[in-house]
Design an enzyme around this catalytic site. Structure first.
Site, PDB file in Angstrom:
ATOM      1  N   LYS A  42      44.501  56.606  40.874  1.00  0.00           N
ATOM      2  CA  LYS A  42      43.961  56.799  39.439  1.00  0.00           C
ATOM      3  C   LYS A  42      43.283  55.265  39.395  1.00  0.00           C
ATOM      4  O   LYS A  42      43.414  54.497  40.349  1.00  0.00           O
ATOM      5  CB  LYS A  42      45.092  56.547  38.424  1.00  0.00           C
ATOM      6  CG  LYS A  42      45.926  55.406  38.725  1.00  0.00           C
ATOM      7  CD  LYS A  42      47.399  55.750  37.926  1.00  0.00           C
ATOM      8  CE  LYS A  42      48.493  54.495  38.312  1.00  0.00           C
ATOM      9  NZ  LYS A  42      49.874  54.728  37.833  1.00  0.00           N
ATOM     10  N   TYR A 270      32.756  23.561  31.980  1.00  0.00           N
ATOM     11  CA  TYR A 270      33.044  24.035  30.346  1.00  0.00           C
ATOM     12  C   TYR A 270      34.273  23.212  29.962  1.00  0.00           C
ATOM     13  O   TYR A 270      35.135  23.511  30.751  1.00  0.00           O
ATOM     14  CB  TYR A 270      32.851  25.374  30.185  1.00  0.00           C
ATOM     15  CG  TYR A 270      31.629  26.045  30.242  1.00  0.00           C
ATOM     16  CD1 TYR A 270      30.570  25.724  29.434  1.00  0.00           C
ATOM     17  CD2 TYR A 270      31.570  27.055  31.044  1.00  0.00           C
ATOM     18  CE1 TYR A 270      29.338  26.218  29.529  1.00  0.00           C
ATOM     19  CE2 TYR A 270      30.296  27.713  31.354  1.00  0.00           C
ATOM     20  CZ  TYR A 270      29.524  27.572  30.484  1.00  0.00           C
ATOM     21  OH  TYR A 270      28.010  28.033  30.631  1.00  0.00           O
ATOM     22  N   MET A 318      31.178  32.478  34.021  1.00  0.00           N
ATOM     23  CA  MET A 318      31.114  33.912  34.183  1.00  0.00           C
ATOM     24  C   MET A 318      30.529  34.075  35.787  1.00  0.00           C
ATOM     25  O   MET A 318      31.049  35.177  36.127  1.00  0.00           O
ATOM     26  CB  MET A 318      30.265  34.138  33.059  1.00  0.00           C
ATOM     27  CG  MET A 318      29.748  35.734  33.288  1.00  0.00           C
ATOM     28  SD  MET A 318      28.669  36.360  31.812  1.00  0.00           S
ATOM     29  CE  MET A 318      29.533  36.064  30.571  1.00  0.00           C
TER      30      MET A 318
END
Ligand SMILES: *Cc1c(COP(=O)(O)O)cnc(C)c1O
Length: 384
Positions: A42, A270, A318
């Site tokens: 799965k 950040y 990111m």
């Protein structure tokens, strides 16, 4: 995601299919025979890629596949025919026609499902195989073990359903033998209480990866359902697990975009969560949470460069992650490889360790490596 052949890799996962086959062989060798092997694939084969993983498992000789839904089952049918496929989750009413069309096996927990599928079968004039699931202490799918008789009766009466198997699922097999034994006992008592059950004709299964550690050779189970362990990952860092040894087949790699020198006192990333306490050399890696490097390993995890652990500095962003390379003997260069999960020059970051930094479980990390990360397959003949 398939990778465009001309594009160089900047963040990728390497998957060793020969090691997958070796793991499968090791698990099968550790089990008393004859035990059927249900390969759980799965969630894109736990992030390893359904296509390649399933093809290799077909080649390696597994007996049945288990998936979460009909889309995953349809993908397997396109790769090869002939393997039985068990759908582990409940199917939605709109999905039910596909169970018949693709000749799948549906997990059953309720009388309502029995009636819906039997009616559908009558309409289509097609039979459907089912596995009845018994809830012995997981509290998710399955009929509560004390209420199972009624459900089995309904299945027996359903003309268009064929009872093919019975199973249960463990909730703490990796760390609580006592509760797992209680689950086993509830399961076997339930089966014993139904005297008409043709046990010799059914697949009877309970064990996931962690379960097989307490699998008794003389028990009545004739199949196992294995996910994580075939990918070479221990079900739990502090598992009781010792019956089979498998090796990781997955590594997660990236490259250095920039190497630069920063003075003591400079702030990193950040949120200014990290201020350098010495003059430093830092490397900016070409991977971030957009690739599946969890934000929570900011200021906590590390990456291997030159086979050495380089701590993550400040917040993971990111697309990029900053690591401290000050202590490396040779100043690394732009383009050098960094290993986030896997081994490099004598050291190894196991997925289990990475998952601990991320305060989560290995299963979730594998599902969180994003589509942006190309899967690169190593294939060769498996030698045991
Ligand atoms: C995912 C799953 C498995 C496989 O579990 P692993 O711990 O990955 O081996 C087995 N059975 C069911 C019902 C599952 O949902």
């Amino acid at each position: 995601m398939t990778h465009h052949p001309q594009m160089p890799l900047r963040c990728w996962a390497e998957i060793d299919l020969a090691a997958l086959e070796r793991n499968l062989n090791a698990i099968q060798a550790a089990l008393p025979k004859p035990i059927r092997y249900i390969a759980v694939v799965k969630a894109d084969a736990y992030g390893h890629g359904m296509q390649q993983t399933v093809a290799r498992l077909m080649h390696a000789g597994i007996d049945m596949f288990a998936v979460a839904n009909i889309s995953e089952a349809a993908t397997i049918r396109e790769i090869g025919t002939g393997w039985p496929i068990l759908v582990l989750s409940a199917s939605l009413e709109e999905e039910e026609p596909y169970l018949f069309e693709y000749d799948l096996i549906q997990t059953i927990s309720t009388i309502d499902e029995v009636q819906r599928l039997d009616t559908r079968g009558a309409k289509l004039r097609k039979k459907l195989k089912v596995h009845v699931k018994i809830d012995t202490g997981m509290g998710r799918l399955g009929v509560w073990h004390e209420n199972a008789i009624e459900l089995f009766e309904a299945v027996r009466k359903a003309e268009w359903l064929v009872l093919d198997g019975v199973f249960t699922h463990f909730s703490v097999a990796e760390r609580d033998r006592e509760f797992t034994d209680l689950q086993r006992e509830r399961f076997s008592k339930t089966l014993e209480s139904i005297d008409w059950l043709p046990k010799e004709k059914l697949l009877i299964h309970a064990d996931n990866s962690a379960g097989i550690d307490s699998f008794a050779p003389d028990s009545f189970y004739n199949a196992v359902r294995i996910g994580l362990l075939q990918f070479g990952i221990s079900p739990y860092p502090k598992s009781l697990f010792n019956r089979v040894s498998t090796s990781p087949i997955f590594s997660f790699k990236t490259r250095i975009g920039v190497v630069k020198t920063l003075p003591k006192g400079a702030d990193i990333s950040y949120g200014r969560t990290r201020t350098l306490d010495r003059d430093s050399v830092v490397a900016v890696l070409c991977a971030g949470y957009g690739d599946g490097v969890p934000l929570i390993i900011s200021n906590r995890g590390c990456a291997l460069i030159q086979g050495k652990r380089c701590p993550i500095l400040g917040r993971v962003t990111m697309d990029q992650t900053i690591v401290d390379v000050t202590d490396l003997e040779i100043r690394p260069k732009h383009g050098d490889e960094a290993c986030l999960i896997g081994s490099q020059d004598g050291d190894e970051i196991r997925l289990e360790e990475f998952s601990e930094w991320a305060e989560t479980i290995s299963w979730e990390i594998l599902c969180s490596i994003t589509k942006r990360v190309s899967r690169v397959y190593k294939t060769s003949i498996a030698t045991a």
